[in-house]
Design an enzyme around this catalytic site. Structure first.
Site, PDB file in Angstrom:
ATOM      1  CG  PHE A  11      -2.125  -0.926   0.988  1.00 30.56           C
ATOM      2  CD1 PHE A  11      -3.174  -0.548   0.175  1.00 30.56           C
ATOM      3  CD2 PHE A  11      -2.169  -2.171   1.595  1.00 30.56           C
ATOM      4  CE1 PHE A  11      -4.250  -1.386  -0.040  1.00 30.56           C
ATOM      5  CE2 PHE A  11      -3.238  -3.028   1.387  1.00 30.56           C
ATOM      6  CZ  PHE A  11      -4.279  -2.632   0.566  1.00 30.56           C
ATOM      7  NE  ARG A  88       4.386   3.257  14.262  1.00 32.92           N
ATOM      8  CZ  ARG A  88       3.578   4.028  15.001  1.00 32.92           C
ATOM      9  NH1 ARG A  88       3.660   4.007  16.314  1.00 32.92           N
ATOM     10  NH2 ARG A  88       2.690   4.806  14.430  1.00 32.92           N
ATOM     11  CG  ASN A  95       9.153  -5.326   8.968  1.00 28.55           C
ATOM     12  OD1 ASN A  95       8.764  -6.275   8.302  1.00 28.55           O
ATOM     13  ND2 ASN A  95       8.353  -4.360   9.365  1.00 28.55           N
ATOM     14  CG  HIS A 175       6.919   6.465  13.495  1.00 29.67           C
ATOM     15  ND1 HIS A 175       5.952   7.434  13.452  1.00 29.67           N
ATOM     16  CD2 HIS A 175       6.449   5.443  12.736  1.00 29.67           C
ATOM     17  CE1 HIS A 175       4.946   7.009  12.698  1.00 29.67           C
ATOM     18  NE2 HIS A 175       5.221   5.806  12.269  1.00 29.67           N
TER      19      HIS A 175
HETATM   20  P1  NAD Z   1       2.094  -3.946   2.758  1.00 29.21           P
HETATM   21  O1  NAD Z   1       1.999  -5.265   3.445  1.00 29.21           O
HETATM   22  O2  NAD Z   1       0.938  -3.418   1.993  1.00 29.21           O
HETATM   23  O3  NAD Z   1       3.346  -3.962   1.739  1.00 29.21           O
HETATM   24  C1  NAD Z   1       4.592  -4.446   2.069  1.00 29.21           C
HETATM   25  C2  NAD Z   1       5.162  -5.041   0.804  1.00 29.21           C
HETATM   26  O4  NAD Z   1       6.538  -5.382   1.040  1.00 29.21           O
HETATM   27  C3  NAD Z   1       4.461  -6.315   0.337  1.00 29.21           C
HETATM   28  O5  NAD Z   1       3.963  -6.156  -0.988  1.00 29.21           O
HETATM   29  C4  NAD Z   1       5.555  -7.373   0.406  1.00 29.21           C
HETATM   30  O6  NAD Z   1       5.450  -8.361  -0.591  1.00 29.21           O
HETATM   31  C5  NAD Z   1       6.794  -6.510   0.214  1.00 29.21           C
HETATM   32  N1  NAD Z   1       8.060  -7.142   0.591  1.00 29.21           N
HETATM   33  C6  NAD Z   1       8.316  -7.989   1.590  1.00 29.21           C
HETATM   34  N2  NAD Z   1       9.630  -8.353   1.560  1.00 29.21           N
HETATM   35  C7  NAD Z   1      10.189  -7.716   0.518  1.00 29.21           C
HETATM   36  C8  NAD Z   1      11.498  -7.660  -0.032  1.00 29.21           C
HETATM   37  N3  NAD Z   1      12.511  -8.347   0.507  1.00 29.21           N
HETATM   38  N4  NAD Z   1      11.698  -6.894  -1.134  1.00 29.21           N
HETATM   39  C9  NAD Z   1      10.677  -6.196  -1.704  1.00 29.21           C
HETATM   40  N5  NAD Z   1       9.435  -6.200  -1.218  1.00 29.21           N
HETATM   41  C10 NAD Z   1       9.183  -6.955  -0.129  1.00 29.21           C
HETATM   42  O7  NAD Z   1       2.544  -2.872   3.879  1.00 29.21           O
HETATM   43  P2  NAD Z   1       2.451  -1.271   3.794  1.00 29.21           P
HETATM   44  O8  NAD Z   1       1.161  -0.836   4.355  1.00 29.21           O
HETATM   45  O9  NAD Z   1       2.868  -0.856   2.439  1.00 29.21           O
HETATM   46  O10 NAD Z   1       3.585  -0.858   4.859  1.00 29.21           O
HETATM   47  C11 NAD Z   1       4.942  -1.108   4.567  1.00 29.21           C
HETATM   48  C12 NAD Z   1       5.825  -0.814   5.787  1.00 29.21           C
HETATM   49  O11 NAD Z   1       5.780   0.586   6.055  1.00 29.21           O
HETATM   50  C13 NAD Z   1       5.379  -1.505   7.081  1.00 29.21           C
HETATM   51  O12 NAD Z   1       6.518  -1.924   7.822  1.00 29.21           O
HETATM   52  C14 NAD Z   1       4.653  -0.406   7.837  1.00 29.21           C
HETATM   53  O13 NAD Z   1       4.632  -0.619   9.227  1.00 29.21           O
HETATM   54  C15 NAD Z   1       5.517   0.779   7.442  1.00 29.21           C
HETATM   55  N6  NAD Z   1       4.894   2.090   7.612  1.00 29.21           N
HETATM   56  C16 NAD Z   1       5.673   3.068   8.176  1.00 29.21           C
HETATM   57  C17 NAD Z   1       5.182   4.338   8.347  1.00 29.21           C
HETATM   58  C18 NAD Z   1       6.051   5.412   8.951  1.00 29.21           C
HETATM   59  O14 NAD Z   1       5.548   6.443   9.378  1.00 29.21           O
HETATM   60  N7  NAD Z   1       7.367   5.240   8.995  1.00 29.21           N
HETATM   61  C19 NAD Z   1       3.862   4.632   7.949  1.00 29.21           C
HETATM   62  C20 NAD Z   1       3.095   3.630   7.342  1.00 29.21           C
HETATM   63  C21 NAD Z   1       3.637   2.348   7.174  1.00 29.21           C
END
Ligand code: NAD
Length: 312
Positions: A11, A88, A95, A175
């Site tokens: 996403f 988190r 991760n 965060h």
């Molecule tokens: P999501 O599950 O929709 O997408 C994560 C994607 O990463 C998946 O499509 C998965 O297949 C892919 N993935 C897994 N391993 C991989 C690799 N080795 N190489 C490439 N792709 C790989 O999750 P999301 O909602 O997109 O969130 C992603 C991350 O961002 C999460 O860890 C979430 O907690 C974090 N996040 C952080 C903040 C912030 O403020 N820093 C805000 C929102 C989300």
């Protein structure tokens, strides 16, 4: 040609790719994921949207790290998001493994690049990314403060009946629940919010900001926020690629600033073509410093977990 790679086509990643393309921040956007077909499908969809919207950027979807070589900047979004009830910090191990794997191909194929980390737990993941890459730490930065500040800005403007575009807020620290909203450095077009709202309302907004991510996780039931997170990461990317030198709260490597060293944490940063050009040190009172220290302790605990799991 400017090339930006978004790692993770979930996403947050796909929304980053969309915003990068629509705003033509890079000529080529590489979207990489481990799921076969997903980044390719999203890339096709975005390239077809260009025929309607008229943007010139091209999106390339791939599962092959070699296709990311020569990128100027990476936005790292790969990794699991939280589920309701999860902290988190519960994501450190799963991760952390993904961060190390991605860092290895960034280092091999794009040794001059800058990296914006989004994956959670943010401050720990950006620390791990920087350690594994071994790049100048100014080139590796984490996205959290721009998002947390945006959440606070929305809550403040909502309480005032509108004007979100004029709300500029500052949220420092990690965060997580220990983040530190700074109403004294938050304004509506230059007017301090502490002069505009009663203390009790400001306190309630601070608390809602601290739990702003969980509020959305609980509403969505699966997954976490992505529109505002992607907007925030792309604003940081734009400031770096176009050398805008915007002052944006970002997770940066601390080397004595705010009396802290050896961690990444959210502080006001000037972001320009070298990455973190400057960290701005605000004068904080004892209560503010105590909150920042508590936030740093929470981050150190997660870094310790990385060591225990052999990821660092
Ligand atoms: P999501 O599950 O929709 O997408 C994560 C994607 O990463 C998946 O499509 C998965 O297949 C892919 N993935 C897994 N391993 C991989 C690799 N080795 N190489 C490439 N792709 C790989 O999750 P999301 O909602 O997109 O969130 C992603 C991350 O961002 C999460 O860890 C979430 O907690 C974090 N996040 C952080 C903040 C912030 O403020 N820093 C805000 C929102 C989300």
């Amino acid at each position: 040609m400017t090339r930006v790679t978004v790692v993770g086509a979930g996403f947050v990643g796909m929304t980053c790719a969309q915003r990068l393309a629509e705003q033509e921040i890079a000529e080529e956007i590489v979207l990489i994921d481990v799921i076969e077909g997903r980044p390719q499908g999203i890339a096709l969809d975005l390239n077809q949207a260009a025929a309607v919207l008229g943007y010139q950027a091209k999106v390339v979807g791939t599962n092959d790290p070699a296709d990311t070589s020569g990128s100027d900047l990476f936005i790292m979004t790969a990794g699991l998001p939280r589920k309701p009830g999860m902290d988190r910090s519960d994501l450190v191990e799963v991760n952390g493994k993904i961060i190390n794997a991605v860092a290895d191909y960034i280092k091999a194929g794009s040794p001059e690049s800058k990296v914006i980390v989004v994956s959670n737990p943010l401050d720990t993941m950006v620390y791990l990314m920087a350690e594994r890459l071994g790049f100048d730490k100014k080139r590796v930065v984490g996205m959290a403060g721009v998002l947390d500040s945006a959440r606070m800005a929305f809550f403040i403007s909502d309480a005032l009946g509108g004007g979100v575009a004029d709300a500029r807020c500052m949220v420092l620290g990690g965060h997580g629940d220990s983040m530190v909203p700074m109403p004294q450095f938050s304004t509506m077009d230059g007017v301090s919010v502490t002069a505009l709202l009663p203390d009790a309302q400001v306190d309630a907004i601070n608390a809602r900001t601290q739990h702003g991510g969980a509020e959305i996780v609980n509403l969505l039931k699966t997954g976490s926020a992505y529109y505002a997170p992607a907007a925030a990461a792309v604003a940081m990317a734009k400031s770096i690629l176009r050398n805008e030198r915007r002052l944006l709260p970002s997770a940066a490597s601390l080397d004595g600033q705010y009396g802290l060293s050896g961690i990444y944490m959210g502080v006001p940063c000037v972001l320009g073509s070298n990455g973190v050009e400057r960290i701005v040190e605000l004068e904080l009172d004892d209560a503010g410093m105590a909150k920042l220290n508590a936030s740093a302790d929470a981050i150190r605990k997660d870094i310790e977990t990385l060591r225990e799991k052999g990821l660092l």
